[in-house]
Write a protein that holds these residues in place. Structure first.
Motif, PDB file in Angstrom:
ATOM      1  N   ASP A   1       0.834  -1.207   0.000  1.00 19.52           N
ATOM      2  CA  ASP A   1       0.000   0.000   0.000  1.00 19.52           C
ATOM      3  C   ASP A   1       0.866   1.253   0.000  1.00 19.52           C
ATOM      4  O   ASP A   1       0.572   2.220  -0.701  1.00 19.52           O
ATOM      5  CB  ASP A   1      -0.939   0.010   1.209  1.00 19.52           C
ATOM      6  CG  ASP A   1      -2.044  -1.034   1.120  1.00 19.52           C
ATOM      7  OD1 ASP A   1      -2.265  -1.598   0.018  1.00 19.52           O
ATOM      8  OD2 ASP A   1      -2.675  -1.303   2.162  1.00 19.52           O
ATOM      9  N   THR A   2       1.940   1.235   0.775  1.00 18.07           N
ATOM     10  CA  THR A   2       2.852   2.381   0.825  1.00 18.07           C
ATOM     11  C   THR A   2       3.555   2.561  -0.516  1.00 18.07           C
ATOM     12  O   THR A   2       3.647   3.679  -1.029  1.00 18.07           O
ATOM     13  CB  THR A   2       3.896   2.206   1.953  1.00 18.07           C
ATOM     14  OG1 THR A   2       3.203   2.067   3.198  1.00 18.07           O
ATOM     15  CG2 THR A   2       4.840   3.382   2.022  1.00 18.07           C
ATOM     16  N   LEU A   3       4.047   1.469  -1.084  1.00 14.29           N
ATOM     17  CA  LEU A   3       4.720   1.556  -2.380  1.00 14.29           C
ATOM     18  C   LEU A   3       3.768   2.026  -3.470  1.00 14.29           C
ATOM     19  O   LEU A   3       4.134   2.848  -4.325  1.00 14.29           O
ATOM     20  CB  LEU A   3       5.318   0.192  -2.758  1.00 14.29           C
ATOM     21  CG  LEU A   3       6.470  -0.307  -1.895  1.00 14.29           C
ATOM     22  CD1 LEU A   3       6.879  -1.714  -2.320  1.00 14.29           C
ATOM     23  CD2 LEU A   3       7.658   0.639  -1.942  1.00 14.29           C
ATOM     24  N   ALA A   4       2.527   1.530  -3.444  1.00 15.33           N
ATOM     25  CA  ALA A   4       1.546   1.885  -4.472  1.00 15.33           C
ATOM     26  C   ALA A   4       1.235   3.382  -4.486  1.00 15.33           C
ATOM     27  O   ALA A   4       0.830   3.920  -5.520  1.00 15.33           O
ATOM     28  CB  ALA A   4       0.271   1.085  -4.274  1.00 15.33           C
ATOM     29  N   ALA A   5       1.435   4.041  -3.376  1.00 16.25           N
ATOM     30  CA  ALA A   5       1.162   5.484  -3.293  1.00 16.25           C
ATOM     31  C   ALA A   5       2.323   6.325  -3.823  1.00 16.25           C
ATOM     32  O   ALA A   5       2.203   7.554  -3.891  1.00 16.25           O
ATOM     33  CB  ALA A   5       0.867   5.863  -1.843  1.00 16.25           C
TER      34      ALA A   5
ATOM     35  N   ARG B   1       2.669  -1.773 -10.530  1.00 16.09           N
ATOM     36  CA  ARG B   1       1.886  -2.860  -9.936  1.00 16.09           C
ATOM     37  C   ARG B   1       2.765  -3.636  -8.972  1.00 16.09           C
ATOM     38  O   ARG B   1       3.985  -3.521  -9.023  1.00 16.09           O
ATOM     39  CB  ARG B   1       1.300  -3.791 -11.003  1.00 16.09           C
ATOM     40  CG  ARG B   1       2.306  -4.617 -11.770  1.00 16.09           C
ATOM     41  CD  ARG B   1       1.707  -5.334 -12.979  1.00 16.09           C
ATOM     42  NE  ARG B   1       1.091  -4.466 -13.937  1.00 16.09           N
ATOM     43  CZ  ARG B   1       1.743  -3.771 -14.891  1.00 16.09           C
ATOM     44  NH1 ARG B   1       3.053  -3.858 -14.989  1.00 16.09           N
ATOM     45  NH2 ARG B   1       1.087  -3.008 -15.727  1.00 16.09           N
ATOM     46  N   GLY B   2       2.115  -4.423  -8.122  1.00 17.24           N
ATOM     47  CA  GLY B   2       2.882  -5.216  -7.171  1.00 17.24           C
ATOM     48  C   GLY B   2       2.077  -6.405  -6.675  1.00 17.24           C
ATOM     49  O   GLY B   2       0.871  -6.482  -6.882  1.00 17.24           O
TER      50      GLY B   2
ATOM     51  N   LEU C   1       8.111 -10.203  -2.356  1.00 18.39           N
ATOM     52  CA  LEU C   1       7.381  -8.956  -2.566  1.00 18.39           C
ATOM     53  C   LEU C   1       7.868  -8.448  -3.918  1.00 18.39           C
ATOM     54  O   LEU C   1       9.046  -8.106  -4.068  1.00 18.39           O
ATOM     55  CB  LEU C   1       7.698  -7.952  -1.459  1.00 18.39           C
ATOM     56  CG  LEU C   1       6.967  -6.632  -1.545  1.00 18.39           C
ATOM     57  CD1 LEU C   1       5.551  -6.807  -0.991  1.00 18.39           C
ATOM     58  CD2 LEU C   1       7.683  -5.564  -0.777  1.00 18.39           C
ATOM     59  N   VAL C   2       6.995  -8.470  -4.907  1.00 21.54           N
ATOM     60  CA  VAL C   2       7.368  -8.136  -6.283  1.00 21.54           C
ATOM     61  C   VAL C   2       6.637  -6.862  -6.687  1.00 21.54           C
ATOM     62  O   VAL C   2       5.430  -6.735  -6.473  1.00 21.54           O
ATOM     63  CB  VAL C   2       6.988  -9.291  -7.240  1.00 21.54           C
ATOM     64  CG1 VAL C   2       7.382  -8.970  -8.663  1.00 21.54           C
ATOM     65  CG2 VAL C   2       7.616 -10.598  -6.774  1.00 21.54           C
TER      66      VAL C   2
END
Length: 95
Positions: A26-30, A36-37, A51-52
């Motif tokens: 969620d942090t990376l997506a922001a 995508r992940g 974690l990709v």
């Protein structure tokens, strides 16, 4: 650019790991440049997780790691110490 962070997670910690993995994604997506992940578990070795994430470029990924540092910190002891950033050499999308 593909980022792969692998973790060795004891079965007794897997539920907490999944929750923390969601928080990291969620942090990376922001972050800018995130495409995508996913959080994945090995079919053959259930204690091995990944974690990709995919990024517009390495700079975006590296800056995002700084932003996600606090969310990632509790899991650092479980990380496999290896390079995590890979550049696309030959991408092939499915049809």
């Amino acid at each position: 650019m593909l980022a792969v962070i692998r973790y060795i997670v004891p079965e007794s910690q897997s539920q907490d790991f999944v929750k923390q993995g969601h928080a990291i994604l969620d942090t990376l997506a922001a972050q800018p440049g995130y495409l995508r992940g996913r959080l994945a578990r090995s079919v053959d070795e259930p204690n091995l997780w990944a974690l990709v994430s995919e990024w517009e470029g390495a700079g975006f990924y590296r800056r995002a790691l700084s932003a996600a540092r606090m969310a990632m910190y509790p899991l650092m002891i479980l990380m496999v110490n290896e390079p995590s950033a890979f550049e696309d050499v030959y991408p092939q999308d499915g049809t």
